[in-house]
Write an enzyme that holds these catalytic residues in place. Structure first.
Site, PDB file in Angstrom:
ATOM      1  N   CYS B 250       0.761  -1.274   0.096  1.00 23.68           N
ATOM      2  CA  CYS B 250       0.058  -0.109   0.041  1.00 23.68           C
ATOM      3  C   CYS B 250       0.769   1.225  -0.047  1.00 23.68           C
ATOM      4  O   CYS B 250       1.512   1.499  -1.033  1.00 23.68           O
ATOM      5  CB  CYS B 250      -0.919  -0.245   1.269  1.00 23.68           C
ATOM      6  SG  CYS B 250      -2.131   1.046   0.926  1.00 23.68           S
ATOM      7  N   HIS B 333      -3.823  -5.383  -0.359  1.00 23.10           N
ATOM      8  CA  HIS B 333      -3.653  -5.788   1.187  1.00 23.10           C
ATOM      9  C   HIS B 333      -3.607  -7.286   1.077  1.00 23.10           C
ATOM     10  O   HIS B 333      -4.571  -7.823   1.445  1.00 23.10           O
ATOM     11  CB  HIS B 333      -4.505  -5.228   2.243  1.00 23.10           C
ATOM     12  CG  HIS B 333      -4.216  -3.625   2.425  1.00 23.10           C
ATOM     13  ND1 HIS B 333      -3.452  -3.368   3.344  1.00 23.10           N
ATOM     14  CD2 HIS B 333      -4.673  -2.482   1.629  1.00 23.10           C
ATOM     15  CE1 HIS B 333      -3.275  -2.066   3.246  1.00 23.10           C
ATOM     16  NE2 HIS B 333      -4.093  -1.478   2.320  1.00 23.10           N
ATOM     17  N   GLU B 335      -2.558  -9.345   3.315  1.00 24.65           N
ATOM     18  CA  GLU B 335      -2.538  -9.370   4.847  1.00 24.65           C
ATOM     19  C   GLU B 335      -4.035  -9.752   5.143  1.00 24.65           C
ATOM     20  O   GLU B 335      -4.485 -10.171   6.335  1.00 24.65           O
ATOM     21  CB  GLU B 335      -1.846  -8.612   5.853  1.00 24.65           C
ATOM     22  CG  GLU B 335      -2.516  -7.362   6.202  1.00 24.65           C
ATOM     23  CD  GLU B 335      -2.284  -6.177   5.013  1.00 24.65           C
ATOM     24  OE1 GLU B 335      -1.854  -6.669   4.000  1.00 24.65           O
ATOM     25  OE2 GLU B 335      -3.052  -5.271   5.360  1.00 24.65           O
TER      26      GLU B 335
END
Lengths: 1058, 356
Positions: B250, B333, B335
């Protein structure tokens, strides 16, 4: 990856007749698939036995076979057409089973199986293979044991404990399954389940009853890109089939990490199955623990729901994937700019509520289990769950009885039935707490609180009306009537206090991208996304949930009306609330409103834009019933909208017994003596003047709801007393019943000056059986030219006399060469699709054009005399509804229909019987036991069976009678006399056809038992002489002649060529 | 039934305003109004430091259905300036309600507003500055405050969300230096799952300070605001280029691009949600969680950089690498939390594979 160049021609198998567990969703999916393939230049060959489908329309596929879905028939079609591939996953479980069987018999050499691979079909449906696969990929499944013989039951019970779930392999909608709470139940359900299973196998499984039930619609392409289209959550916890549950979308009670735990599992499973296309995966979830319950490696009712809930066309995309396209190569037609390789995000809440047929089957076991019983469903969209719940209940068209007794409420809540969901509201109304209700139902408190909010809103309104309360009630979806009723005021007192709804768009992306699709729902918010325009528009009312008596035929007519108007460049909008159908596909019309269809809902739409017309003829009785009140409301509001076609007043003439009789008198057309009455006394007096037997029914109904034949004044009295709830304000109609008459159905269109008869159908069942349940044939087989010309003359006179503009269906009875008119319905009938398929005349389209002002003379069609024969046969739901009365009568019971088409009656009837899962045996044993009235009539039938090499069995009366005519019949005891009787023989698999009717009470009792066993063991049965004659003729023909396997255009083309 | 009603208004710089019901505490909150289309994971988003400086609106109309699940918080607190929702669930299945939690934490939000209307305005006009008033519904004041609010490009947000000094999270495996620009907890979880020995550094850490410990790689986290304004951190990254492998997510992706001489630009309304499709260069598509309002301009990247991921909806850059310098970054993202886990394995496994 571009599409596979080796695939140029694809065979698509439809799902056959509408039945419980397999409804209109496969016409929706199949039609989308046909269009999607043809867009890619693929030649599509379609086979489906159901004529009432859009997918079997001439312009949907390149070659269309309306033939029984039987492997030998399809194998012949494959031989003839030589397709490169077969698309297995578009015809429901029927399509998958057919594909597997075709592969097993070696009929698919040189034909690629597209979409769902053979292995996945087995893994999805064969419990053991499914479990093995899940274990291999470390996905948890409930503890279970496969059982294929009864001796293993003890061991199974020990392993899984009680309650235990029984699931038969290879059946539709979990038919034959159930939940057993003790050993006796386990034995009973397993025995039935083994009989229902195509491979004689059931799974006995650990119960996860009470866990959350969650399902995912997943898609995967050849490049292994996987996406989930929609997660859905059942309000009813595990233990109730998802098709029987109230379902919400998206999933509401799972945290993000819980959601993705299941989503990850879903992606892993579709990869392991190697499905290229769509797949439905069901989970049980409980506090971090989950079990994989089921996978359906194909489009399904859930995928149809997910498509409508999100706007994502799963079947369309699945079809393109099947021919090799990747998700990112397929466009998202909703936005028109983004690819199909994304996951929809929605900004509303969707609720699905099933529609059950228990209003038709009062004696049926209403408990909801792992087997399906519902015939259809409604979907509602709201910006809150409360609003969606209330809108769903507005859409469902079932009488909801309010319960006030706490003990009764507790009884209803403690067992899942169709009554339970509405009863949750009653429970709160009577002061029960969410905790108490949760204990009884195991329904998540989250859902219960939402229902409680609705009930609290009612309570608040009771405190008095304030603008804020009215606003909030409207936001919860309350109608004006409900607000007034809760507040104890008249609706008129709300004038000026109510707001109109706004319409928001279903766009797959929560407004992130501008959408092209005109798919809307109403809600109470500030911004409306419909901009009024001054171009003229027409609104067509759809038919709502599939019910017995209001089936897919009306959706077919609705879609045809839309197509006809669009062909002529008229902007046409649909309102409907059935997520399974073609009419609610977002690109069927210029604008789709997914809404309840009560008067206020329709008026809100009409007020929002410039509608010059509204069509009520096509959606069935519910929309027809709106004609008069809609007309009144339109006039009061001063809207520019006209009810198109036949005027509401003319519709009223047809429905109003007295006005209709006056018309027939004037036209000089005979009708069975008839009258009407509103009280028991009046009925008894009037009945004496006509004479028994009588046909009695309430006015303004469809599908013969609450219609009966009464033989004496006692029966009449009890009928009149019985609460005929379906029609409170209209009188009961009383007709003389013409025993042994031949009944006819005629479908026609009329433009006010001309009448075009689409077809005259002769019923194969005796008079008294509801026309919707009767098999029928075009052209007629037993009527003289003079009778037919009278039927034609009467049809024209009545259509013109009524002032019909559009469709009309007229039913006749012919007795002793006299033609009586039974009823006339100036609206779409359920035989319109059959007639259109049989003759090639698109009646519903013509009607729609006529309603827009065209003349029959300009439309290029005229009455045809066909040289082929088309037989319509019906599908009865008895195998899905244990315990219901299997006797046909004036009350409609069938769920769907098939068509058999060939060049003679015997072959066409034979095909229709096979297609309706009632295959006539060509060898084996026939059981005949008929009442005295039929004993002479049955002689030639019995003789014909003997000649065809069949062996006859019967009970004493029939055996003795036929012996006098040298027809050998083996004797069996009557059921009440004990063994050996027909029931034992059926159980032993030694009877292949049953011909049985009943007279007195005892024979009716025997008949019921025989029918029940026949249904449970899938033995074909016949209950009328007409059908027995047809069967004998068919069997004889088939013994000597080959079935014609030709596409529909082969028959129809020859008609049009002439 | 509704409790005490708190007035509230949301005013936008274009003069639009909507009145609704306030929740949390009375107050005045200003920032960019952004929308997220995710349907679950509202607390993960609210506690994501990248939302600092922004008023977060959820397009899904019923928020808070499963309550406030503190275990899934992505940081210690809510960082979004305010919250705009159609309806806050009053009786969630577990845990605390959002309104009650907001009240406890001194936060403000507005509910009972037509979020779809606001989403369409944002989509059509681009992200707008907004002011949320709770306890007051003076729309003129709210609109004026929205207009007075500095643009996000002018705000220095990262110092507020970054750690103040180095912070060591021991682990048995590779030594990973993390530049914390407002890191989400799950990035740390994903690193730790792979045994990483992590040291978090504040945004102003310099090359020497970072390399002193001998890390195997530098990882640059997500963070709020305009990447172009984070000049100090960019300099640090420039200094480290070529010394050790660098990974970024990001804001980390954007900082790496900027450090290589690339440019970022503000997007019309950004990507925020859990359904963003990205295509890897081998053709496979993954669904990803995203939250960004700025994007690296592909053409601005110097030679040697390879675009690895592209957004399927608008063709913007979603990831790049420079194999020579050992830079591997993604805009989305992996994660997750909230959102799909589809790329968690590929990103982090790939990262650790490169280090061994």
């Amino acid at each position: 990856m571009p599409k596979d160049p080796a695939i140029k021609k694809v065979l698509l198998i439809g799902s056959g007749p509408i039945q419980i567990g397999q409804a209109a969703e496969f016409d929706f999916s199949g039609s989308q698939a046909c269009r999607a393939l043809r867009e890619e230049g693929i030649e599509v060959v379609l086979v489906n036995s159901n004529p009432a489908t859009i997918q079997t329309d001439p312009d949907m596929a390149d070659v269309i076979y309306v033939e029984p879905l039987e492997t030998d028939v399809i194998a012949k079609i494959i031989e003839k057409e030589r397709p490169d591939g077969i698309l297995s996953g578009m015809g429901g479980q029927t399509g998958l089973n057919m594909t597997a069987e075709l592969a097993e018999m070696g009929a698919l050499s040189g034909v690629q199986i597209l979409g769902t691979p053979l292995q996945a079909i087995y893994q999805g449906e064969d419990r053991e293979k499914f479990r093995d696969l899940m274990q291999e990929i470390h996905e948890p499944v409930p503890k279970s044991m496969i059982v294929s013989s009864m001796d293993l039951l003890g061991e199974a019970a020990e392993l899984v404990g009680f309650p235990a779930i029984i699931r038969p392999a290879y059946t539709l909608g979990g038919s034959g399954g159930g939940i057993a709470h003790d050993m006796d139940e386990l034995v009973r359900i397993t025995e039935l389940g083994l009989g229902k299973s195509r491979i004689h196998q059931v799974l006995i499984e650990e119960s996860v009853a009470g866990w959350k039930e969650i399902e995912f619609e997943v898609m995967r392409d050849a490049a292994d890109t996987c996406i989930t289209i929609c997660g859905m959550e059942n309000v009813d916890p595990m233990g109730v089939h998802t098709g029987e549950s109230v379902v919400v979308a998206p999933i509401l009670t799972l945290r993000d990490d819980e959601f993705h735990l299941l989503r990850n599992a879903a992606l892993k499973i579709i990869r392991a199955l190697d499905v290229q296309g769509g797949c439905n995966i069901q989970f049980a979830y409980n506090n971090g623990d989950y079990r994989v319950i089921e996978v359906n490696p194909r489009v399904s009712r859930s995928s149809a729901l997910a498509s409508k809930a999100t706007g994502y066309p799963i079947a369309r995309v699945a079809a393109k994937i099947a021919i090799g396209l990747r998700l990112d190569e397929i466009q998202n037609n909703v936005t028109g700019t983004t690819p199909a390789s994304f996951e929809p995000s929605i900004d509303y809440i969707v609720v699905k509520v099933p529609r059950w047929p228990f209003d038709k089957f009062k004696t049926a076991d209403r408990s909801l289990t792992t087997a399906m019983k519902s015939t259809g469903e409604v979907m509602a969209i709201g910006r809150s769950l409360e609003e969606a719940f209330v809108k769903a209940l507005h859409s469902i068209d079932t009488d909801i009885i309010r319960h006030t007794s706490l003990s009764e409420i507790r009884m209803i809540l403690s067992r899942p039935t169709d009554e339970r969901f509405p009863c949750l509201f009653d429970a709160f109304r009577q002061g029960m707490t969410a905790l108490e209700i949760e204990e009884l139902t195991k329904i998540s408190p989250f859902f219960l609180e939402k229902i409680r909010n609705i009930v609290l809103m009612e309570e608040e309104l009771k405190q008095g009306l304030t603008p804020e309360r009215i606003r909030q009630a409207q936001r919860y979806g309350f109608s004006a009537d409900e607000i007034a009723a809760s507040a104890g005021v008249q609706v008129s007192e709300l004038t000026g206090l109510l707001r109109d709804p706004v319409y928001k768009m279903v766009d797959t992306c929560s407004a992130e991208f501008p959408a092209q699709t005109p798919y809307f729902y109403s809600t109470y918010e500030s911004a409306c996304e419909i901009e009024r325009s001054e171009s003229s528009k027409v609104l067509i009312l759809g038919s709502g949930p599939i019910r017995i008596g209001q089936g897919i035929e009306f959706d077919y007519c609705t879609v045809h009306a839309v197509q006809a108007l669009r062909e002529d460049g008229i902007e046409v909008h649909i309102v409907n609330n059935n997520p399974e159908t073609v009419s609610t596909d977002f690109d069927t019309s210029d604008r789709l409103f997914f809404e309840p269809m009560n008067l206020p809902d329709v008026l809100h739409i009409l007020k929002k834009d410039f509608y010059t017309g509204v069509m009520v003829q096509f959606g069935g009785q519910n929309s027809v019933n709106l004609a008069v009140p809609l007309k009144k409301a339109i006039d009061e509001l001063g809207l520019p909208t006209r009810i198109l076609g036949t005027t509401p007043d003319s519709m009223d003439v047809a429905e109003d017994r007295d006005r209709f009789s006056l018309l027939l008198d004037k036209l000089g057309i005979p009708t069975p003596p008839n009258t009407s009455a509103t009280s028991e006394e009046e009925a008894k007096i009037k009945a004496e003047t006509i004479g028994y037997p009588l046909l009695v029914r309430p006015s303004y109904v469809l599908g013969g709801r609450a219609m009966e034949i009464v033989h004496d004044s006692d029966e009449l009295a009890s009928y009149m007393q019985e609460a005929v709830r379906v029609s409170r304000t209209h009188p009961v109609l009383i007709d003389s019943f013409l025993s042994d008459a031949v009944e006819l159905d005629v479908d026609a269109v009329c433009d006010g000056t001309d009448v075009l008869i689409g077809g005259i159908m002769e019923h194969i069942e005796v008079a008294g059986v509801h026309s919707g349940d009767s098999a029928c044939v075009i052209p007629t087989q037993s009527l003289s030219a003079s009778v037919l010309s009278r039927v034609t003359e009467y049809t024209k006179k009545i259509a013109l006399g009524l002032g019909v503009v559009g469709l009309v269906n007229i039913q006749y009875a012919v007795k002793d060469d006299v033609v009586y008119v039974l009823e006339a319905n100036p609206r779409a009938s359920r035989t319109v699709p059959f007639v259109s398929k049989a003759t090639g005349i698109p009646l519903a389209k013509l009607a729609a054009k006529i309603m827009m002002g065209k003349q029959i003379a300009d439309l290029g069609y005229s009455q045809v005399a066909i040289t082929h024969v088309a037989v319509k046969e019906v599908l009865l739901p008895f195998n899905k509804l244990p315990g219901v009365d299997t006797v046909l009568g004036p009350e409609m019971k069938s769920t769907g229909e098939v068509m058999g088409i060939d060049y003679d009656f015997g072959r066409a009837f034979y095909k229709a019987c096979i297609a309706a899962h009632n295959p006539l045996p060509l060898k084996g044993n026939v059981f005949i036991s008929v009442t005295d009235e039929l004993k002479n009539g049955i002689i030639p039938v019995a003789r014909s069976f003997i000649e065809a090499g069949l062996v006859l069995f019967g009970t004493s009366g029939t055996v003795d009678h036929l012996a006098q005519y040298d027809i050998p019949v083996n004797l069996l005891r009557k059921v009440k006399e004990g063994s050996p009787n027909v029931v034992d023989m059926i159980r032993a698999g030694q009877i292949h056809l049953i011909i049985n009717n009943f007279g007195d009470k005892q024979s009716r009792h025997d008949h019921n038992r025989i029918m029940r066993v026949a249904v449970d063991y899938s033995i074909p049965y016949i209950t009328t002489l007409q059908a027995a004659k047809a069967a004998s003729q068919a069997i004889k023909t088939i013994k000597t002649e080959e079935l014609t396997i030709e596409p529909l255009s082969f028959y129809i083309g020859s008609v049009q060529a002439r | 039934m509704y409790g005490a009603f708190m007035k509230a208004v949301l005013g936008l710089e274009d003069g639009t305003f909507v009145k609704g019901e306030g929740f949390g505490v009375p107050g005045e909150r200003c920032g960019e109004l952004v929308f997220s289309t995710q349907m679950t994971g509202y607390m993960e988003a609210l506690t994501d430091p990248s939302y600092h400086g922004q008023i977060l609106m959820f397009t899904f109309p019923q928020i808070g259905n499963y309550g406030v699940d503190t275990d899934n918080f992505q940081s210690k607190r809510v960082w979004a300036e305010g919250c705009v929702i159609r309806e806050a669930c009053a009786k969630p299945e577990h845990h605390d309600t959002i309104p009650h939690f907001f009240e406890q934490e001194g936060l403000s939000g507005i509910s009972n507003v037509d979020t779809r209307k606001l989403t369409i305005i944002t989509r059509e006009q681009g992200t707008l500055r907004a002011c949320l008033l709770a306890g007051d519904d003076n729309e003129e004041y709210a609109i004026q405050k929205a207009r007075d609010e500095p643009f996000i490009e002018k705000k220095n947000l990262i110092p507020r969300v970054s750690v103040t000094g180095p912070c060591h999270i021991p682990g048995p495996g590779k030594k990973i230096a993390v530049l914390d620009l407002g890191i989400k907890k799950n990035m740390i979880t994903s690193l730790r799952k792979r045994g990483a020995d992590i040291t978090l550094y504040p945004y102003h850490a310099r090359k020497d300070e970072i390399l002193e410990e001998g890390p195997d790689a530098l990882f640059i986290s997500n963070g709020p605001g305009d990447p172009a304004s984070v000049t100090g951190t960019r300099k640090t990254v420039q200094d480290i280029l070529g010394e050790i492998p660098i990974f970024g997510i990001c804001m980390g992706n954007q900082i790496c691009g900027l450090a290589l001489g690339g440019e970022t630009e503000k997007m019309k309304f950004g990507h925020r949600g859990a359904n963003q499709p990205v295509q890897f260069r081998d053709g496979t598509v993954s669904i990803t969680s995203q939250n960004h309002g700025f994007v690296l301009v592909e053409e601005s990247l110097p030679e040697g950089c390879e675009m690895t991921y592209v957004n399927m909806n608008d063709g913007t850059l979603e990831g790049f690498c420079d194999p020579y310098l050992g830079i591997y970054c993604v805009q989305f993202h992996p994660e997750a939390h909230s959102g799909p886990h589809d790329t968690e394995k590929s990103f982090f496994d790939d990262m650790f594979a490169r280090l061994s």
